[in-house]
Design an enzyme around this catalytic site. Sequence first.
Site: not given
Ligand code: GRF
Length: 203
Positions: A17-18, A70, A97-98, A116
């Site tokens: 969640g950063s 998915k 992640m889906r 990304h």
């Molecule tokens: C990020 O690096 C983003 O690019 C990718 O997933 C990661 C999520 O990181 N799609 P966070 O959960 O926001 O720390």
Amino acid sequence: MCSERKVRLGVIGSGKGSNFVALAQACRGGNLVAEVAVVLSDVAESGILKHAGGFDLPARFIEPGKFRTKLDDAAEASYVAALREARVDVVVLAGFMRILKGTFLSAFPGRVINIHPALLPSFPGLASWKQALDHGVKVTGCTVHWVDQGIDTGRIIAQQAVPVLEGDTAETLHERIQQAERVLYPQTIGDLIRRGTLKPAST
Ligand code: GRF
């Protein structure tokens, strides 16, 4: 009197969640003229849900269903319903992640964005920073893009380059890319709002 409401963001993530924290701080601090309406996750114990609680924002775990990569149809409908209930204008994927299918995307046409950790179209998919190191590229970075049904294939909105340094490990490079993400994502969403590309759905 101008009473146009702020753009409402629905943030969806699976991980620590950063990026969400950077977005929530930018909204609170006024650098991003938007508000987080709801945070959703497919991982009950995810950092993103814990952070949302810290910001006192509505947050929910929603079962993803039986697939690994998915959402199943019922889950997709639950996510759409939760986003609509929160009157979300823009869906912001932050480490979700889906893959999203057409039914989800057609509920928010032109209103779903993702970040990304690579300079797309290079290194889509998982562990892009490791792919970059393995190829020996000297510059990688991060990309904000519109979401379509492919894996990181949507049209590119903004990118930030990050140099690969001598002696970088997967961890050091990943951390530097994530630092860039935490600047690029709020800035890009802010730019889209200022230009009127993203606006409250009802206006
Ligand atoms: C990020 O690096 C983003 O690019 C990718 O997933 C990661 C999520 O990181 N799609 P966070 O959960 O926001 O720390």
